[in-house]
Design an enzyme around this catalytic site. Structure first.
Site, PDB file in Angstrom:
ATOM      1  N   ASP A  44       0.848  -1.198   0.000  1.00  0.00           N
ATOM      2  CA  ASP A  44       0.000   0.000   0.000  1.00  0.00           C
ATOM      3  C   ASP A  44       0.889   1.256   0.000  1.00  0.00           C
ATOM      4  O   ASP A  44       1.967   1.261   0.611  1.00  0.00           O
ATOM      5  CB  ASP A  44      -0.894  -0.038   1.255  1.00  0.00           C
ATOM      6  CG  ASP A  44      -2.100   0.879   1.150  1.00  0.00           C
ATOM      7  OD1 ASP A  44      -2.369   1.382   0.047  1.00  0.00           O
ATOM      8  OD2 ASP A  44      -2.776   1.081   2.178  1.00  0.00           O
ATOM      9  N   HIS A  68      -9.790   4.704  -2.013  1.00  0.00           N
ATOM     10  CA  HIS A  68      -9.099   4.763  -0.717  1.00  0.00           C
ATOM     11  C   HIS A  68      -9.996   5.522   0.251  1.00  0.00           C
ATOM     12  O   HIS A  68     -10.907   6.226  -0.150  1.00  0.00           O
ATOM     13  CB  HIS A  68      -7.756   5.485  -0.856  1.00  0.00           C
ATOM     14  CG  HIS A  68      -6.715   4.661  -1.538  1.00  0.00           C
ATOM     15  ND1 HIS A  68      -5.508   4.368  -0.960  1.00  0.00           N
ATOM     16  CD2 HIS A  68      -6.707   4.060  -2.752  1.00  0.00           C
ATOM     17  CE1 HIS A  68      -4.790   3.622  -1.799  1.00  0.00           C
ATOM     18  NE2 HIS A  68      -5.502   3.421  -2.889  1.00  0.00           N
ATOM     19  N   SER A 103     -12.814   3.595   5.230  1.00  0.00           N
ATOM     20  CA  SER A 103     -13.229   3.628   6.638  1.00  0.00           C
ATOM     21  C   SER A 103     -14.092   4.840   6.930  1.00  0.00           C
ATOM     22  O   SER A 103     -13.701   5.974   6.613  1.00  0.00           O
ATOM     23  CB  SER A 103     -11.994   3.671   7.549  1.00  0.00           C
ATOM     24  OG  SER A 103     -11.326   2.441   7.519  1.00  0.00           O
TER      25      SER A 103
END
Ligand SMILES: [Zn+2]
Length: 294
Positions: free
Chosen positions: A82, A217, A220
């Site tokens: 990542d 991305h 969350s």
């Protein structure tokens, strides 16, 4: 089943309109927990390594463990680097056994991002390693530290000009030969201060232009409905980290506060936090639609 290429995994996701969860894992417990959930869900899964966890000899130790886990898994697993910015480090990671890598040149001017990404693609493809790049800049909308160490901010304000530009997308993909592309459409890394606004018009336009799977991305904390709609509009890989950490350490904090003493065997201390982490992983796998896609 085991280790597969990111390109293969995401092309199937694109064809069948689902996304694959990509989870950053910093230690063995996290990696095993994520794969355990993926196996239960019969879902492909992406385990991601973070540069800070891979310094020095840790790179080899970590890759050895992750590859073993992937080889034993009953579902397809990708081992992905990542957010890396250093080409020499990325080459090391390719040599060490990652099945895919991300080169993040999103802070660079377009021309330099293309050049740097192309260098990585040329190298990685020699070893059948897939490459993800980023165009536009996802950045951080967070309070606290970020995965790339950006400074703290207390407001979340995503300027329009940091979104991925449609006129640059085709040029970028054609010039680099990249296998998938992270786009900036309104999400941010870390913990949101304000709810994110996803620019769906932009995402739809990018989806019409892109010939490779797109990556989101900052998964969350992004509301479920927004993620579902993003997947319907071409997102094939969803990155998750902060929500796993919040679940894990939130539970750990409660456990430790309630403990009579702190001489606790780590296995016991981790037990409930890992259950909380696995709940997050299971929910994201269901959300992106990869359940039963293995
Ligand atoms: Zn990211």
């Amino acid at each position: 089943m085991s280790l597969v290429s990111l390109k293969e995994m995401l092309n199937d996701a694109r064809k069948n309109k689902y996304a694959v969860g990509a989870f950053d894992v910093s230690n063995l417990e996290m990696a095993l927990a994520v794969v355990e959930v993926a196996e239960k869900k019969k879902s492909p899964v992406i385990l991601m390594g973070l540069c800070l966890d891979l310094q020095g000899d840790r790179l080899d130790y970590w890759l050895y463990s992750l590859r073993k886990i992937a080889q034993k898994a009953s579902v397809p697993v990708c081992i992905h680097l990542d957010h890396a910015t250093d080409v020499e480090f990325i080459k090391k990671c390719v040599n060490a056994g990652f099945s895919s890598v991300m080169i993040d040149g999103s802070m660079l001017p377009l021309k330099e991002n293309i050049e740097k990404t192309k260098t990585v693609v040329d190298y990685a493809h020699k070893f059948d390693v897939s490459v993800e790049a980023e165009l536009g800049h996802v950045g951080d909308g967070i309070v606290g530290s970020s995965e790339i160490g950006a400074p703290k901010k207390d407001t979340f304000d995503k300027p329009e000009d940091s979104l991925t530009r449609p006129d640059e997308l085709k040029q970028f993909i054609d010039a680099t030969g990249v296998d998938c592309i992270a786009v900036a459409v309104g999400t941010a890394h870390g913990i949101y201060v304000y709810k994110p606004k996803i620019h769906f018009d932009r995402l739809k336009t990018l989806n019409e232009i892109s010939v490779v799977p797109m990556v989101m991305h900052g998964g969350s904390g992004t509301p479920d409905a927004l993620i579902k709609e993003s997947v319907q509009n071409g997102i094939c890989k969803l990155n998750i980290f902060s929500e796993m950490l919040t679940a894990f350490y939130g539970t750990m904090k409660d456990e430790l506060n309630a403990a009579e003493h702190l001489a606790i065997w780590p296995h016991n201390a981790n037990e409930k936090p890992l259950i909380a982490l696995k709940k997050v992983v299971a929910a994201k796998i269901d959300l992106v639609g990869s359940t039963n896609k293995a």
